[in-house]
Design an enzyme around this catalytic site. Structure first.
Site, PDB file in Angstrom:
ATOM      1  N   GLY A  13       0.687 -27.392  13.827  1.00 22.96           N
ATOM      2  CA  GLY A  13       1.530 -28.396  14.617  1.00 22.96           C
ATOM      3  C   GLY A  13       3.134 -29.096  13.522  1.00 22.96           C
ATOM      4  N   ARG A  35      -8.448 -21.566  16.708  1.00 20.72           N
ATOM      5  CA  ARG A  35      -8.908 -22.313  17.848  1.00 20.72           C
ATOM      6  C   ARG A  35      -8.706 -20.682  19.567  1.00 20.72           C
ATOM      7  NH1 ARG A  35      -6.800 -27.244  19.632  1.00 20.72           N
ATOM      8  NH2 ARG A  35      -8.169 -27.294  21.273  1.00 20.72           N
ATOM      9  N   LYS A 138      -8.269 -44.427  16.641  1.00 21.37           N
ATOM     10  CA  LYS A 138      -7.640 -43.786  15.317  1.00 21.37           C
ATOM     11  C   LYS A 138      -8.732 -45.331  14.305  1.00 21.37           C
ATOM     12  CE  LYS A 138      -3.362 -41.846  15.275  1.00 21.37           C
ATOM     13  NZ  LYS A 138      -1.741 -42.120  14.781  1.00 21.37           N
ATOM     14  N   ARG A 142     -12.066 -43.758  12.491  1.00 21.82           N
ATOM     15  CA  ARG A 142     -11.999 -44.432  10.976  1.00 21.82           C
ATOM     16  C   ARG A 142     -13.556 -45.204  10.944  1.00 21.82           C
ATOM     17  NH1 ARG A 142      -7.048 -48.243   8.086  1.00 21.82           N
ATOM     18  NH2 ARG A 142      -5.997 -46.261   7.992  1.00 21.82           N
TER      19      ARG A 142
END
Length: 314
Positions: A13, A35, A138, A142
């Protein structure tokens, strides 16, 4: 500090390939997930093979095969997830939660860095929809990390220069204007711009540093804490002339969200928080955080006048 065995997930990426390069440059034993879903994407395959030539090791693993993820994780000390956060919704969220589960089950990882690298999601609970979903996702990752008692470092890299500095923070283009420029509000709200290669360098510095264990590292190089006007002035000095500017009010920016597609609405919301609220600079780093350029003064980070020079015509 010692060398680590580092696994990069999302190594092909935008940021991931830079993290692979930085890890190899620091002499870490570097692994990259390969992958099977890569399919016929020849560019990604050739990038993975180029990593291999540079000394990285490719590890076949799939998010649809939990055992393969565990096997990959058990070969390393550190896992860095660099999957794109541009559209963090659903698919990427599920994959990150699967990765957390694999790290938990493997039980050997000394440090996990999840895919964040932008604004600190813990400070964005008030964010505008629809962009808020990326911060909420996100935070879900976490919480999963905390619940699994996985040692972590969160990296807040603020504004990637390629998306926010090279275009003088103009929406809808990646190139700097040479005639006229739009200011957000009065253009005096401070943001933080970071070269993506520097993001990768600082990220790798954190992985075996006890000072960054279970903390958020904010990449805030002092010379790159700039208002939009200051950024534009740097470009004007390089050009040798001033640009015509117009100011976009908060009301007009938010009004432009109506009728826009999803990605545009997300972008407008983020621009509002950065350039009107000042969400990147309106707080002090507390006990649970560290600032990267203070931790690693040996890193010669790229200043934005240097960065903008590449956009000048020959």
């Amino acid at each position: 500090m010692g060398k680590r065995k580092v696994l990069v997930v999302g190594g092909t990426g935008y940021l991931g390939r830079r993290i692979v390069k930085a890890s190899l440059a620091e002499g870490h034993e570097t692994y990259v997930v390969q992958r099977p879903e890569i399919g016929l994407d020849i560019d990604k395959l050739q990038m993975l093979l180029s990593f291999k030539k540079q000394g990285a090791r490719l590890l076949p693993a799939s998010f649809s095969d939990h055992r393969s993820l565990i096997d990959a994780v058990r070969k390393v000390d550190v896992v860095i997830c660099a999957m794109s956060g541009v559209h963090f919704r659903s698919h990427n969220l599920v994959m990150q939660l699967k990765l957390v589960e694999a790290i938990k089950d493997a039980g050997n990882v000394k440090r996990f860095l999840p895919s964040e690298f932008g604004m600190d999601p813990s400070r964005m609970g008030h964010a505008l929809e629809p962009g808020r979903v990326s911060f909420d996702d996100k935070m879900r990752v976490r919480r999963a990390i905390h619940e699994a008692n996985i040692p972590f470092t969160f990296v807040s890299a603020n504004c990637f220069a390629g998306y926010f500095a090279g275009n003088l923070s103009q929406m809808g283009t990646l190139l700097p204007p040479t005639d006229k420029v739009t200011l957000y509000g009065d253009g005096n709200v401070k943001a933080v711009y970071v070269d993506e290669d520097d993001v990768a360098t600082y990220t790798i510095k954190t992985i075996d540093d006890p000072r960054t264990l279970n903390k958020t590292v904010y990449i805030r190089p002092p010379d790159n804490i700039l208002s939009q006007r200051q950024l534009i002035h740097k470009w004007e000095k390089l050009l040798g002339r001033e640009l015509h500017n117009s100011c976009l009010s908060e009301h007009d920016l938010l009004s432009s969200m109506k009728g826009s597609d999803y990605a545009t609405q997300v972008g407008i919301g983020h621009f509002y928080h950065i350039y009107y609220e000042g969400c990147l600079t309106n707080f002090e780093i507390g006990q649970d955080g560290e600032e990267a350029s203070e931790l690693y003064p040996e890193v010669k980070y790229t200043r934005m006048d240097e960065y903008l020079m590449i956009y000048l015509e020959a």
